[in-house]
Design an enzyme around this catalytic site. Structure first.
Site, PDB file in Angstrom:
ATOM      1  N   LYS A 282      -2.690  -4.382 -47.006  1.00  0.00           N
ATOM      2  CA  LYS A 282      -3.877  -4.200 -47.846  1.00  0.00           C
ATOM      3  C   LYS A 282      -5.041  -3.788 -46.955  1.00  0.00           C
ATOM      4  CE  LYS A 282      -7.385  -6.806 -50.507  1.00  0.00           C
ATOM      5  NZ  LYS A 282      -7.748  -8.059 -51.204  1.00  0.00           N
TER       6      LYS A 282
ATOM      7  N   ASP B  48     -14.834  -5.058 -49.958  1.00  0.00           N
ATOM      8  CA  ASP B  48     -14.538  -5.544 -51.309  1.00  0.00           C
ATOM      9  C   ASP B  48     -15.791  -6.179 -51.916  1.00  0.00           C
ATOM     10  OD1 ASP B  48     -13.465  -6.519 -53.637  1.00  0.00           O
ATOM     11  OD2 ASP B  48     -12.293  -8.123 -52.683  1.00  0.00           O
TER      12      ASP B  48
ATOM     13  N   LYS C 116     -18.929  -9.641 -56.803  1.00  0.00           N
ATOM     14  CA  LYS C 116     -18.956 -10.955 -56.145  1.00  0.00           C
ATOM     15  C   LYS C 116     -20.402 -11.433 -55.981  1.00  0.00           C
ATOM     16  CE  LYS C 116     -14.836 -10.294 -53.216  1.00  0.00           C
ATOM     17  NZ  LYS C 116     -14.049 -11.447 -53.676  1.00  0.00           N
TER      18      LYS C 116
ATOM     19  N   ASP D  53     -11.620  -7.355 -45.406  1.00  0.00           N
ATOM     20  CA  ASP D  53     -10.584  -7.356 -46.441  1.00  0.00           C
ATOM     21  C   ASP D  53      -9.507  -6.295 -46.177  1.00  0.00           C
ATOM     22  OD1 ASP D  53      -9.612  -8.641 -48.684  1.00  0.00           O
ATOM     23  OD2 ASP D  53     -10.656  -7.342 -50.105  1.00  0.00           O
TER      24      ASP D  53
ATOM     25  N   ASP E 266     -12.088  -7.482 -59.301  1.00  0.00           N
ATOM     26  CA  ASP E 266     -12.068  -8.143 -57.992  1.00  0.00           C
ATOM     27  C   ASP E 266     -10.645  -8.544 -57.571  1.00  0.00           C
ATOM     28  OD1 ASP E 266     -13.091  -9.135 -55.665  1.00  0.00           O
ATOM     29  OD2 ASP E 266     -13.914 -10.965 -56.540  1.00  0.00           O
TER      30      ASP E 266
ATOM     31  N   GLU F 257      -8.255  -6.692 -56.749  1.00  0.00           N
ATOM     32  CA  GLU F 257      -7.921  -5.296 -56.453  1.00  0.00           C
ATOM     33  C   GLU F 257      -6.798  -5.159 -55.438  1.00  0.00           C
ATOM     34  OE1 GLU F 257     -10.166  -6.949 -54.878  1.00  0.00           O
ATOM     35  OE2 GLU F 257      -9.696  -6.381 -52.820  1.00  0.00           O
TER      36      GLU F 257
ATOM     37  N   ARG G 289      -3.911  -6.570 -55.144  1.00  0.00           N
ATOM     38  CA  ARG G 289      -2.577  -6.438 -55.754  1.00  0.00           C
ATOM     39  C   ARG G 289      -2.372  -5.054 -56.354  1.00  0.00           C
ATOM     40  NH1 ARG G 289      -3.790 -11.613 -59.398  1.00  0.00           N
ATOM     41  NH2 ARG G 289      -5.124 -11.922 -57.588  1.00  0.00           N
TER      42      ARG G 289
HETATM   43  N1  BES Z   1     -10.382 -10.127 -50.954  1.00  0.00           N
HETATM   44  C1  BES Z   1     -10.385 -11.134 -51.955  1.00  0.00           C
HETATM   45  C2  BES Z   1      -9.723 -12.436 -51.502  1.00  0.00           C
HETATM   46  C3  BES Z   1     -10.466 -13.230 -50.475  1.00  0.00           C
HETATM   47  C4  BES Z   1     -11.386 -14.171 -50.876  1.00  0.00           C
HETATM   48  C5  BES Z   1     -10.187 -13.089 -49.152  1.00  0.00           C
HETATM   49  C6  BES Z   1     -12.045 -14.927 -49.947  1.00  0.00           C
HETATM   50  C7  BES Z   1     -10.839 -13.849 -48.210  1.00  0.00           C
HETATM   51  C8  BES Z   1     -11.772 -14.774 -48.604  1.00  0.00           C
HETATM   52  C9  BES Z   1      -9.632 -10.649 -53.188  1.00  0.00           C
HETATM   53  O1  BES Z   1      -9.703  -9.292 -53.431  1.00  0.00           O
HETATM   54  C10 BES Z   1     -10.256 -11.336 -54.353  1.00  0.00           C
HETATM   55  O2  BES Z   1     -11.396 -11.073 -54.619  1.00  0.00           O
HETATM   56  N2  BES Z   1      -9.499 -12.212 -54.994  1.00  0.00           N
HETATM   57  C11 BES Z   1      -9.987 -12.933 -56.097  1.00  0.00           C
HETATM   58  C12 BES Z   1      -8.919 -12.916 -57.170  1.00  0.00           C
HETATM   59  C13 BES Z   1      -9.388 -13.422 -58.490  1.00  0.00           C
HETATM   60  C14 BES Z   1     -10.384 -12.454 -59.092  1.00  0.00           C
HETATM   61  C15 BES Z   1      -8.187 -13.576 -59.385  1.00  0.00           C
HETATM   62  C16 BES Z   1     -10.259 -14.350 -55.632  1.00  0.00           C
HETATM   63  O3  BES Z   1      -9.536 -14.868 -54.793  1.00  0.00           O
HETATM   64  O4  BES Z   1     -11.268 -14.918 -56.062  1.00  0.00           O
HETATM   65 ZN    ZN Z   2     -10.004  -8.094 -51.815  1.00  0.00          ZN
HETATM   66 MN    MN Z   3     -11.408  -8.742 -54.572  1.00  0.00          MN
END
Ligand code: BES
Ligand code: ZN
Ligand code: MN
Length: 495
Positions: A260, A265, A272, A283, A342, A344, A346
């Site tokens: 990834k 992000d 966010k 990210d 968010d 994204e 996956r």
């Molecule tokens: N890049 C983030 C995950 C992340 C969060 C990595 C904090 C490192 C620290 C990912 O793209 C994301 O935003 N995931 C969301 C998913 C949710 C919207 C289902 C998350 O983990 O909040």
């Molecule tokens: Zn992300």
């Molecule tokens: Mn995200």
């Protein structure tokens, strides 16, 4: 840059330098430590007696200006129990000594390893190189007294030539880790998808084959799900395909790694909160690790065919961005309702995994992704989550984890949770609600791997370290995954 030399214990030590000696936990001073004790007229032994230094792993005891021609500083470094002393413990002790003395003012550090094997000495050198890592590109006004003062590390070993030869392999892997750390540390205004792809393209000089696909090509190829993530960004989405053909038969079935690479992000339209959003420059840590792994495999000419696929994209909100509720098509033909822009990562991996198996039919695919905040809640800062459809692949990964010291913990993929990602209008939706957020993300990915043996590593917690207790990982980008997967290849997949 620090220069690392392997020298004979008979070579004269610089008198203005520091000397580090190893002490096993709970044991009397032996070897170089005992010699240093005698030379200092018992000062080292007295200091140990007067302190709580017991030789525990990572413990250090520092004497300034000892007597007896020992240089200006004498440091005892604990290794932990003698019975558990191995290459990793040697690496860690060397890194601890380096961290203690890094900015002490001394320019030369001598590490006395006369009793250790050439392999141990090589790992000590690798540990020091990892410990010495700093991303300094954008510092212009740092005060001299906080800068690293050590410029030369001398490793005393019984057979310097053998240690130097053993270091070639270790160093190739270390350089891969450093390549990853540099990529992950760069801010997103510098390292956007096309710049990431350029830096990977430059690895062709190491014998890697690198293809880079831009948006027009990706659209023609049908990677609409990957593309949907970048719709709100001014930066062009890219996919890089890196091949290393090191096996005796260059056409033998490869192994594959998918990363990834979300260069930033914001969350997209599902934006966010501002607090901590700057962390989302890393990210792309999964793609960074895959790039560093390919660097390592090429650097040590691994006897394996390996493919690395990087999905490089920026997740931004603008008038062209994907909206919550939009339905996108994937390369696999399955459709996805994007409930939360968010989630994204996956979407990026879905198409990259499909592309990987369709084009290469690999022995296995391992993906790495900073995929979910939930994995930090589940496992904390010291473990990456492992998810897999294949027990044998999981076991080899867990073995490699033990050998490399990069921790994995396997989590389940329960079929009963699949319904969390059912959509009312498409084949699936991209979020599964609060319960088991890392697992539903992995279940989503699993829908794109078909029968291919696959493992997913959620590295959201481990790709970056705040002040760290591991002396080989300075604060910042860790390079997690390079050593783990290099070990996997070396232990299980080379000719
Ligand atoms: N890049 C983030 C995950 C992340 C969060 C990595 C904090 C490192 C620290 C990912 O793209 C994301 O935003 N995931 C969301 C998913 C949710 C919207 C289902 C998350 O983990 O909040
Ligand atoms: Zn992300
Ligand atoms: Mn995200």
């Amino acid at each position: 840059m620090i220069s690392i030399e392997f020298v004979s214990p008979a070579d004269p030590r610089p008198q203005d330098g520091a000397l580090a000696v190893l002490v096993h936990e709970g044991e009397a001073l032996t070897g170089a430590a005992s010699a240093a004790d005698q030379a200092s007229q018992g000062a080292l032994g007295r200091a140990v007696g007067a302190s709580r230094f017991k030789g525990a792993k990572g413990q250090t005891l520092d004497l300034i200006a000892p007597a007896g021609g020992l240089g200006v500083r004498l440091t005892a470094v604990g290794t932990g129990k003698a019975g558990e002393f191995d290459a990793a413990a040697c690496e860690s002790a060397a890194a601890s000594a380096f961290q203690l003395l890094r900015a002490s003012g001394v320019a030369t550090l001598t590490l006395a390893l006369e009793g250790a094997s050439a392999e141990h000495a090589a790992h000590a050198a690798g540990g020091i190189k990892l410990a010495a890592y700093r991303f300094d590109r954008y510092r212009t006004t740092e005060k001299a007294e906080v800068k690293t003062s050590i410029t030369t590390v001398r490793i005393e070993t019984a057979d310097p030539a053998a240690a130097k030869a053993a270091f070639a392999n270790v160093d190739a892997v270390t350089n891969g880790v450093i390549f990853t750390r540099d990529l992950v540390s760069e801010p997103a205004n510098i390292l956007y998808p096309a710049e990431f792809a350029r830096r990977v393209k430059a690895l062709e000089s190491m014998g890697l084959e690198v293809e880079v696909f831009g948006e027009d090509q990706l659209r023609e190829m049908g990677l609409h799900c990957l593309l949907s993530v970048g719709d709100g960004s001014a930066r062009e989405t890219q996919m890089a395909v890196i091949q290393w053909k090191g096996a005796a038969d260059p056409n033998a079935q490869p192994i594959a790694f998918v990363g990834k690479g979300v260069c930033f992000d914001t969350g997209g339209i599902s934006i966010k909160p501002a607090d901590g959003m700057e962390d989302m420059k890393w990210d792309m840590g999964g793609a960074g690790a895959v790039a560093g792994l390919m660097h390592a495999l090429a650097g040590r000419k691994a006897r394996v065919n390996a493919v690395g696929i990087l999905g490089l994209v920026e997740n931004m909100p603008d008038g062209a961005a994907t909206r919550p509720g939009d339905v996108v098509n994937t390369l696999s033909g399955q459709t996805v309702e994007v409930i939360n822009t968010d989630a994204e990562g996956r979407l990026v991996l879905a198409d990259c995994l499909t592309y990987c198996r369709q084009r290469f039919a690999p022995k296995f695919m391992v993906d790495l992704a900073t995929l979910t905040g939930a994995i930090i809640i589940s496992l904390g800062m010291d473990y990456a989550g492992l998810f897999s459809n294949d027990d044998a692949l999981s076991e080899t990964l867990l073995d490699a984890s033990k050998a490399s010291g990069e921790n994995l913990w396997r989590l389940p993929l329960p079929a009963a949770y699949e319904k969390q990602i059912d959509s009312a209008i498409a084949d699936m939706k991209n979020v599964g609600g609060r319960p088991a957020g890392s697992i539903t993300a992995a279940l989503f990915l699993q829908r794109f791997v078909d029968k291919t043996p696959w493992a997913h590593l959620d590295i959201a917690a481990v790709a970056w370290r705040k002040p760290s207790s591991n002396p080989t990982i300075p604060e910042g980008a860790s390079g997690f995954g390079v050593r783990l997967l290099n070990t996997l290849v070396a232990q299980s997949y080379e000719d």
